[in-house]
Design an enzyme around this catalytic site. Structure first.
Site, mmCIF file in Angstrom:
data_model
loop_
_atom_site.group_PDB
_atom_site.id
_atom_site.type_symbol
_atom_site.label_atom_id
_atom_site.label_comp_id
_atom_site.label_asym_id
_atom_site.label_seq_id
_atom_site.Cartn_x
_atom_site.Cartn_y
_atom_site.Cartn_z
ATOM 1 N N GLU A 137 0.888 -1.178 0.000
ATOM 2 C CA GLU A 137 0.000 0.000 0.000
ATOM 3 C C GLU A 137 0.914 1.214 0.000
ATOM 4 O O GLU A 137 1.430 1.623 1.045
ATOM 5 C CB GLU A 137 -0.897 0.004 1.253
ATOM 6 C CG GLU A 137 -1.878 -1.148 1.341
ATOM 7 C CD GLU A 137 -3.072 -0.986 0.397
ATOM 8 O OE1 GLU A 137 -3.032 -0.100 -0.476
ATOM 9 O OE2 GLU A 137 -4.021 -1.769 0.530
ATOM 10 N N CYS A 149 -2.570 9.127 2.154
ATOM 11 C CA CYS A 149 -2.285 8.530 0.839
ATOM 12 C C CYS A 149 -3.392 8.855 -0.145
ATOM 13 O O CYS A 149 -3.163 8.907 -1.352
ATOM 14 C CB CYS A 149 -2.114 7.018 0.974
ATOM 15 S SG CYS A 149 -3.534 6.200 1.730
HETATM 16 P P1 NAD Z 1 8.102 5.049 4.948
HETATM 17 O O1 NAD Z 1 8.235 4.329 3.657
HETATM 18 O O2 NAD Z 1 9.156 6.009 5.322
HETATM 19 O O3 NAD Z 1 7.986 4.011 6.167
HETATM 20 C C1 NAD Z 1 6.973 3.042 6.233
HETATM 21 C C2 NAD Z 1 7.394 1.949 7.200
HETATM 22 O O4 NAD Z 1 8.478 1.209 6.629
HETATM 23 C C3 NAD Z 1 7.920 2.459 8.533
HETATM 24 O O5 NAD Z 1 7.453 1.619 9.548
HETATM 25 C C4 NAD Z 1 9.417 2.358 8.385
HETATM 26 O O6 NAD Z 1 10.110 2.252 9.599
HETATM 27 C C5 NAD Z 1 9.533 1.087 7.563
HETATM 28 N N1 NAD Z 1 10.768 0.916 6.799
HETATM 29 C C6 NAD Z 1 11.634 1.863 6.351
HETATM 30 N N2 NAD Z 1 12.614 1.296 5.625
HETATM 31 C C7 NAD Z 1 12.378 -0.034 5.607
HETATM 32 C C8 NAD Z 1 13.046 -1.153 5.012
HETATM 33 N N3 NAD Z 1 14.143 -1.008 4.288
HETATM 34 N N4 NAD Z 1 12.508 -2.399 5.189
HETATM 35 C C9 NAD Z 1 11.364 -2.557 5.900
HETATM 36 N N5 NAD Z 1 10.711 -1.535 6.496
HETATM 37 C C10 NAD Z 1 11.197 -0.279 6.347
HETATM 38 O O7 NAD Z 1 6.674 5.766 4.882
HETATM 39 P P2 NAD Z 1 6.037 6.765 5.940
HETATM 40 O O8 NAD Z 1 6.723 8.083 5.875
HETATM 41 O O9 NAD Z 1 5.906 6.101 7.266
HETATM 42 O O10 NAD Z 1 4.562 6.916 5.365
HETATM 43 C C11 NAD Z 1 4.217 7.822 4.370
HETATM 44 C C12 NAD Z 1 4.009 7.110 3.057
HETATM 45 O O11 NAD Z 1 3.087 6.035 3.221
HETATM 46 C C13 NAD Z 1 3.378 8.008 2.000
HETATM 47 O O12 NAD Z 1 3.995 7.765 0.768
HETATM 48 C C14 NAD Z 1 1.932 7.549 1.966
HETATM 49 O O13 NAD Z 1 1.258 7.784 0.751
HETATM 50 C C15 NAD Z 1 2.085 6.087 2.224
HETATM 51 N N6 NAD Z 1 0.833 5.536 2.734
HETATM 52 C C16 NAD Z 1 0.125 4.712 1.928
HETATM 53 C C17 NAD Z 1 -1.082 4.214 2.364
HETATM 54 C C18 NAD Z 1 -1.906 3.298 1.494
HETATM 55 O O14 NAD Z 1 -2.820 2.683 2.023
HETATM 56 N N7 NAD Z 1 -1.641 3.195 0.209
HETATM 57 C C19 NAD Z 1 -1.567 4.554 3.626
HETATM 58 C C20 NAD Z 1 -0.809 5.405 4.417
HETATM 59 C C21 NAD Z 1 0.394 5.898 3.969
#
Ligand code: NAD
Length: 523
Positions: A241, A275
């Protein structure tokens, strides 16, 4: 921000409205992730033997726990994500409660075995059905923007389906993470059925390395790519997502008062950190000026402030780098000819992460504001000739999460919805489908793959098994050894019997085809 003074083995819980650190939470050492996944696997083994109805009973306890704890939960969401308390209640707490309520009523029906009738004569002597088995341990890696709604609406169907969960909540929202684990223990779920681990990228990576049976990831495109690569190396299936760049199309026959209210709310709710935010607004030229004026008037009336002040409409962004990003995106757009109609500035007088809700017009696809996910309080408007131009511009994006169409003509709205490249399109509303438990959520392209929520989301969390029972166990099958000219002829007759369109050809071949059923195999 005090983050520099923080010991390396803890995560700070930072209030984005003030930059203050409210508490520290212990980081989960990456080395213990294999043990966490093993513990969850052991919990899964007995949980999977519990009937779906038994699991649903516990989900009702969970719903009650969430309801009773709603104030404490809302406070934590406001403190760590910065959003106004109303949004914590309407979005985070509502979605969590509704997910528990929905699956406690509907999981048993959705997971009931299903007969598969056979259309082919060759398979008529068999009875087939589907059953749904849990996958085992589901790893859930979550973003910070809906720190309860997103993880809980994924954990709840996962355990309803008989899985255990190891969830890594965001390192920006450790208190919400700790509260999630507590909710399940307080509701009487077995120990280790839902384990929350705390940390950043290294803990997320270690969780995937510990070989869960599926990964549900919510986050940015860049991290999603890394997660997909890590999963691919181990052949672990995933749901991604990722980001969105949702289009809102306003046609000339739309109620402009309501549509402008939607544009403003859809762009600034959760300070635009959604998102499903309205990130690209296309409005028909003939009403563009009037519509923009309404958006500007409404934006100017919004009150910017901390989420715990009941009069606040728009809270802060999550961190200072997000404030800088808003300024960069606006600068790029202004340099390419866009115009700011209101807002456009950071507000350090209010706190380190505040940015004014901003309306900007004359935006086009050459600008970063229309190419990259904004994830902030910017309403970017482009006037278009007509609906056709709106559709082609809306579809001109690598993202394909959701969209909305605004019109007085519902039929036309639905026709346009079908032509938009997105996982969900709302006609005359935006974003809110995320709160409908039955509605599948997810996109394609840069927005990821797979689905959460709804029946499609539940089916991501099970192994679908087909069971086939032969009704003539005493007979050898016609297609088994031994082969020969007779069988070849009979096979040809069978194909003509089964697939010819005329009844005469069917009848001509029926005898020879059926003869195979009773042949002597001669072995
Ligand atoms: P992010 O990608 O920075 O982090 C998401 C999660 O991944 C965090 O828990 C982080 O610690 C973890 N993470 C980071 N690097 C990783 C790795 N290498 N391996 C595994 N896990 C890792 O995103 P964010 O800043 O927390 O969230 C914002 C983003 O999320 C925006 O792009 C938003 O659109 C998206 N989002 C999408 C949805 C959806 O349903 N499509 C919903 C909410 C947010």
């Amino acid at each position: 921000m005090a983050a520099t003074a923080i010991p390396i083995d803890t995560l700070p819980s930072i209030n984005p409205a003030t930059g203050e650190v409210a508490a520290h939470f212990e980081k989960t050492p990456p080395a213990v992730l294999p043990e966490m996944v093993s513990r969850a696997r052991a919990a899964h083994a007995s949980w999977a033997t519990c009937s779906v109805r038994g699991r649903c009973e516990k989900l009702r306890n969970l719903r009650q726990r969430i309801l009773v704890s709603r104030n404490e939960l809302a406070d934590a969401v406001v403190r760590e994500s910065g959003k106004p308390r109303v949004e914590a209640l309407f979005a985070d707490i509502f979605v969590a409660l509704d997910s528990a309520a929905f699956w406690s009523k509907n999981a048993a029906g959705a997971l009931r075995s299903r007969r598969i009738p056979h259309h082919s004569t060759a398979a008529k002597a068999k009875g087939g059905y589907l059953i749904y088995e849990p996958l085992g341990v589901i790893a859930i890696i979550s973003s910070w923007n809906y720190p309860l709604a997103i993880p809980l609406s994924q954990i709840i169907p996962a355990i309803a389906a008989g899985n255990a969960v190891v969830c890594k909540t965001s390192d920006f929202t450790p208190q919400c993470g700790a509260l999630i684990e507590k909710l399940f223990l307080d509701a009487g779920f077995p120990k280790d059925l839902v384990i929350v681990v705390q940390g950043g990228a290294e803990v997320g990576q270690a969780l995937i390395d510990a070989s869960p049976d599926k990964v549900l990831f919510t986050g940015s495109v860049a991290t999603g790519r890394r997660v997909a690569e890590a999963c691919a190396k181990k052949l672990i299936p995933s749901v991604l997502e990722l980001g969105g760049k949702d289009a809102m199309i306003v046609l000339a026959d739309a109620g402009l008062e309501v549509a402008s209210g939607a544009a403003v709310w859809g762009s600034y709710t959760n300070c635009g950190q959604v998102c499903l935010s309205v990130e690209r607004l296309f409005v028909e030229e003939s009403v563009a000026e009037k519509f923009t004026t309404l958006c500007v008037e409404k934006t100017k009336k919004l009150r910017l402030g901390p989420g715990n002040d009941p009069s606040t409409d728009v809270g802060p962004l999550i961190r200072p780098q997000h404030v800088r990003r808003m300024s960069d995106l606006l600068q790029d757009a202004l340099a390419r000819g866009a115009k700011v109609s209101c807002g456009g500035n950071p507000r350090p007088d209010l706190g380190p992460n505040f940015f004014e809700p901003t309306v900007i017009t004359g935006v086009d696809s050459s600008m970063k504001l229309f190419q990259e996910e904004t994830f902030g309080p910017i309403l970017a408007i482009q006037a278009v000739r007509d609906a056709e131009e709106a559709i082609s511009r809306a579809n001109d994006s690598p993202f394909a999460l959701a969209a909305s169409v605004w019109t007085g003509d519902k039929k036309r709205g639905e026709a346009i919805a079908r032509r938009l490249r997105a996982g969900a399109v709302m006609v005359n509303d935006a974003i809110s489908y995320f709160g409908i438990a039955e509605a599948p959520h997810g996109g394609c392209g840069a927005s990821g793959w797979g689905r959460t929520h709804g029946e499609a989301g539940l089916l991501e969390l099970v192994q679908m098994k087909y069971i086939d029972v032969d009704r003539l166990p005493g007979r050898e099958k016609p297609w088994w050894f031994r082969y020969g000219v007779d069988l070849e002829r009979a096979a040809d007759a069978f194909l003509q019997f089964e697939f010819s369109s005329g009844i005469a050809a069917k009848l001509r071949n029926a005898r020879s085809a059926l003869k195979t059923m009773f042949r002597d195999h001669g072995l």
